[in-house]
Design a protein around this motif. Structure first.
Motif, PDB file in Angstrom:
ATOM      1  N   LEU A   8      25.074  39.435 -47.387  1.00 18.27           N
ATOM      2  CA  LEU A   8      24.412  38.260 -46.817  1.00 18.27           C
ATOM      3  C   LEU A   8      24.756  37.050 -47.680  1.00 18.27           C
ATOM      4  CD1 LEU A   8      20.872  39.758 -46.069  1.00 18.27           C
ATOM      5  CD2 LEU A   8      22.530  39.030 -44.348  1.00 18.27           C
ATOM      6  N   ASP A   9      24.500  35.864 -47.151  1.00 17.00           N
ATOM      7  CA  ASP A   9      24.633  34.665 -47.983  1.00 17.00           C
ATOM      8  C   ASP A   9      23.260  34.034 -48.165  1.00 17.00           C
ATOM      9  OD1 ASP A   9      24.076  33.282 -45.657  1.00 17.00           O
ATOM     10  OD2 ASP A   9      25.981  32.196 -45.578  1.00 17.00           O
ATOM     11  N   ASP A  10      23.217  32.790 -48.609  1.00 13.98           N
ATOM     12  CA  ASP A  10      21.939  32.168 -48.959  1.00 13.98           C
ATOM     13  C   ASP A  10      21.018  31.941 -47.761  1.00 13.98           C
ATOM     14  OD1 ASP A  10      22.696  32.096 -51.587  1.00 13.98           O
ATOM     15  OD2 ASP A  10      23.440  30.036 -51.523  1.00 13.98           O
ATOM     16  N   GLU A  40      27.510  30.819 -35.804  1.00 14.28           N
ATOM     17  CA  GLU A  40      28.151  32.094 -35.478  1.00 14.28           C
ATOM     18  C   GLU A  40      28.099  32.438 -33.993  1.00 14.28           C
ATOM     19  OE1 GLU A  40      27.158  34.634 -39.485  1.00 14.28           O
ATOM     20  OE2 GLU A  40      25.510  33.820 -38.303  1.00 14.28           O
ATOM     21  N   GLY A  41      27.150  31.867 -33.264  1.00 12.26           N
ATOM     22  CA  GLY A  41      27.068  32.105 -31.832  1.00 12.26           C
ATOM     23  C   GLY A  41      26.526  33.469 -31.448  1.00 12.26           C
ATOM     24  N   TRP A  42      25.778  34.128 -32.331  1.00  9.56           N
ATOM     25  CA  TRP A  42      25.205  35.420 -31.962  1.00  9.56           C
ATOM     26  C   TRP A  42      23.961  35.197 -31.099  1.00  9.56           C
ATOM     27  CZ3 TRP A  42      20.266  37.113 -33.357  1.00  9.56           C
ATOM     28  CH2 TRP A  42      19.599  36.337 -34.311  1.00  9.56           C
ATOM     29  N   LEU A  86      13.626  28.500 -34.331  1.00  9.49           N
ATOM     30  CA  LEU A  86      13.166  29.873 -34.508  1.00  9.49           C
ATOM     31  C   LEU A  86      14.317  30.822 -34.869  1.00  9.49           C
ATOM     32  CD1 LEU A  86      10.712  30.099 -31.478  1.00  9.49           C
ATOM     33  CD2 LEU A  86      10.107  29.900 -33.886  1.00  9.49           C
ATOM     34  N   ARG A  87      15.437  30.258 -35.313  1.00  6.33           N
ATOM     35  CA  ARG A  87      16.594  31.128 -35.541  1.00  6.33           C
ATOM     36  C   ARG A  87      16.351  32.141 -36.649  1.00  6.33           C
ATOM     37  NH1 ARG A  87      20.585  29.391 -39.534  1.00  6.33           N
ATOM     38  NH2 ARG A  87      20.043  27.387 -40.483  1.00  6.33           N
ATOM     39  N   PRO A 142      25.304  39.306 -38.991  1.00  3.26           N
ATOM     40  CA  PRO A 142      25.398  37.846 -38.910  1.00  3.26           C
ATOM     41  C   PRO A 142      24.631  37.191 -40.054  1.00  3.26           C
ATOM     42  CG  PRO A 142      24.894  38.776 -36.760  1.00  3.26           C
ATOM     43  CD  PRO A 142      24.782  39.894 -37.748  1.00  3.26           C
ATOM     44  N   TYR A 143      25.258  36.208 -40.672  1.00  3.71           N
ATOM     45  CA  TYR A 143      24.604  35.512 -41.784  1.00  3.71           C
ATOM     46  C   TYR A 143      23.602  34.482 -41.286  1.00  3.71           C
ATOM     47  CZ  TYR A 143      27.808  37.444 -45.303  1.00  3.71           C
ATOM     48  OH  TYR A 143      28.491  38.274 -46.155  1.00  3.71           O
TER      49      TYR A 143
END
Length: 601
Positions: free
Chosen positions: A136-138, A78-80, A106-107, A72-73
């Motif tokens: 990954l992205d930024d 994304e809902g993870w 705190l994500r 997950p980025y």
């Protein structure tokens, strides 16, 4: 020595959490795989990837050559959810705010807490010269690199690749995002891994045979070299009579006698009819490999748009399944990783499998170079069967699909001037529909990213031939709790329990093909043979057959004399003292205490 360290909330609770994750055996589902069930072949595992990685440890620890993951980025959309069941009040409190959203303060800490134990297990699964590739992205690239620096070490950082994930412009963004990042780390030091990695094969599409060379297609390379060597600085006279010197600061690529030999062999190419410096013909089999670059263009490895279209083709007629993945990675991207990081018999692991791109890429690469690479995929979502495994089944067996070929007929920027002259634009579109319409099944008009685009579309149907292959589909069984086996609540299969015990005793992975259940033999490490007297039958486990006897000890000591023996069994009918007196070099290792007490009842 400076040690990189990343701090995040909850780190103290997850730092060694991978050690406390219980072992869950792999449960095969023959009806969902292709071919015979084989734990040492291609695998697709449905289940929590932290538990699955622990389940793979007894068979694959230190054996994986290449890991590719697309976690997950953490974009906030994304809902993870974090659900590792860490025994901490703080982390349990976090769970109340799952799934992780954009407003979760705190994500980023949760993402680090989720990735940390998984990367620790991936590090253990990786071979000593293996490598891990993470997209990954930024949002998390800097935290991802900091975690990997701490787990793998800064000296194992190979590079950070920029992959062009989209070619169109996103006008709604502050800066239109064009790339994703890919972090590359090796288990060994970077310079050691450099000796193991592969160079890229030049693209043969650049080879032509414009002069009907009997040796076949060729490409030309410059006939000059860096630096100055006296015997490689001379005047060359071209067929057009032009006197040529080497480029400034360089010398010719060979001495004059060597150049004359190349001319006699008709290996010299004269651009611009001899008006330009000579170049040398190079044939595909002579081409040296290319050092991989850190910039990967979409035209070379694909982008998210092309990968989405490809997935829709695979699932033609059932597009809703393919749309469950927002941005599947293109097969070409993973194949590029395989070209660099694997050999023909490598093991490739993807613990965030998603749509199954990694399995698809491994099968294609094997088909290309006649390799026997194996893939191990883990996907925890409920689409593991209907999407991840189904794609793999289709790629293995072949599939039919319908598509649309689009030809651009008009593209114009929408400006104020054109807006004021809308009638003229509409007339232009109408003419295209009249003149070009009969050539296509339909003509479409859309406005995208500030441009008017008119396209002609033609439908087609094709069949894609299967690549062949097989895989075993597994889920995760109940956790193996040694002190509860006697109750019969959970009796793992012989090979699953054997792999766990072998790994616990030797810290080595078990070669599943070497197991001989009939002889109660698991395999050998460098310093011992390991045996397991066990059946997944509660009544048998309570019988006298389920015990180490003196006769069995004498038999195995006589059959295999090169090293000591370790025997796992529920009970024994011979003391260790007697085994030692007979110099049998056999050691008894009791299965759970609940089983061990059988001999005393």
């Amino acid at each position: 020595m400076f040690m990189t360290e990343i701090n995040f909330k909850g780190k103290e609770f997850v730092y060694n959490h991978h050690l406390s994750v219980p072992f869950h055996p792999l449960v095969p589902h023959a009806d969902k795989g292709v071919g015979e069930v084989a734990f040492d072949g291609n695998l697709i595992v449905q289940g929590d990837n932290l538990k699955a990685l622990k389940a793979l440890m007894p068979m694959y620890a230190g054996k994986v050559d290449c890991i590719f993951i697309d976690p997950p980025y953490n974009t906030g959309h994304e809902g993870w959810g974090y659900n590792d069941n860490v025994n901490s009040p703080m982390i349990k409190e976090w769970l109340a705010s799952n799934p992780v959203g954009e407003d979760d303060g705190l994500r980023h800490d949760k993402w680090c807490a989720m990735m940390w134990p998984r990367l620790r297990l991936l590090h253990e699964l990786l071979g000593e010269t293996g490598s891990i590739w993470i997209t990954l992205d930024d949002n998390e690239i800097h935290r991802g690199r900091a975690i990997l620096d701490e787990i793998f070490g800064t000296d194992s950082f190979v590079g950070q690749i920029a992959w062009q994930k989209r070619t169109s412009r996103e006008n709604r963004a502050v800066l239109s995002p064009s790339i994703d990042h890919m972090l590359v780390y090796s288990k060994c030091l970077k310079d050691t891994w450099k000796l193991r990695r592969n160079l890229l094969v030049p693209n043969e599409n650049g080879y032509t045979n414009s002069d009907d060379d009997p040796r076949g297609a060729w490409a030309s390379i410059p006939f000059s070299a860096q630096g100055h060597r006296d015997n490689q600085v001379y005047t060359i006279v071209s067929p057009a009579g032009v006197k040529l010197k080497p480029p400034k600061g360089r010398c010719w690529g060979a001495t004059e006698p060597e150049f004359e030999r190349l001319k006699r062999e008709k290996r010299v190419h004269w651009p611009k009819n001899g008006q330009s410096r000579p170049r040398i013909k190079q044939y595909p089999e002579e081409a040296k490999g290319l050092v991989p670059m850190t910039l990967w263009f979409a035209k070379e490895v694909g982008d998210t748009e092309s990968s989405k279209k490809h997935l829709l083709e695979v699932f033609a007629g059932n597009e809703d399944v393919a749309l469950e993945i927002h941005a599947p990675k293109p097969v070409g991207l993973v194949k590029r990783v395989l070209e660099i990081a694997t050999n023909r018999d490598s093991i490739v692991l993807d613990s965030f499998a998603g749509s199954g791109t990694t399995a698809h890429a491994v099968l294609e690469q094997n088909n290309f170079d006649k390799g026997s690479r194996k893939f191990v995929l883990v996907e925890m979502e409920d689409y593991a069967d209907r999407l991840t495994a189904e794609r793999t089944r289709k790629v293995i067996g072949g599939y039919a699909y319908q598509g649309t070929q689009s030809t651009e007929l008009l593209r114009e920027s929408i400006t104020w001037t054109r807006f004021k002259n809308a009638e003229r634009t509409l007339e232009k579109i109408s003419k295209i529909q009249v003149l070009d319409g009969p050539k296509f099944d339909r003509v479409t008009t859309e406005v995208k990213d500030g441009e008017l685009i008119v396209s002609g579309e033609k439908d087609y149907a094709q069949n894609t031939e299967g690549l062949g292959g097989s895989f075993t589909y597994c889920t995760l069984g109940d956790a193996v709790e040694m002190d509860k086996i006697l109750t019969g609540e959970a009796l793992p299969a012989y090979n699953q329990l054997g792999a766990l015990l072998f790994h616990m005793a030797t810290n080595c992975p078990l070669e599943m093909a070497g197991i001989d259940q009939g002889a109660n033999y698991l395999g050998q490490s460098e310093d011992r043979h390991v045996w397991l007297i066990y059946r997944d039958d509660l009544d048998w486990l309570k019988s006298q057959e389920a015990a180490l006897t003196l006769s069995f000890a004498r038999q195995i000591a006589a059959d295999k004399t090169d090293k000591p023996h370790l025997v796992f069994a529920p009970a024994r009918f011979v003391s260790q003292k007697l085994l030692n007196e007979e110099h049998l070099q056999v050691e008894f290792a009791p299965l759970p205490f609940a089983l061990y007490r059988i001999e005393r009842n």
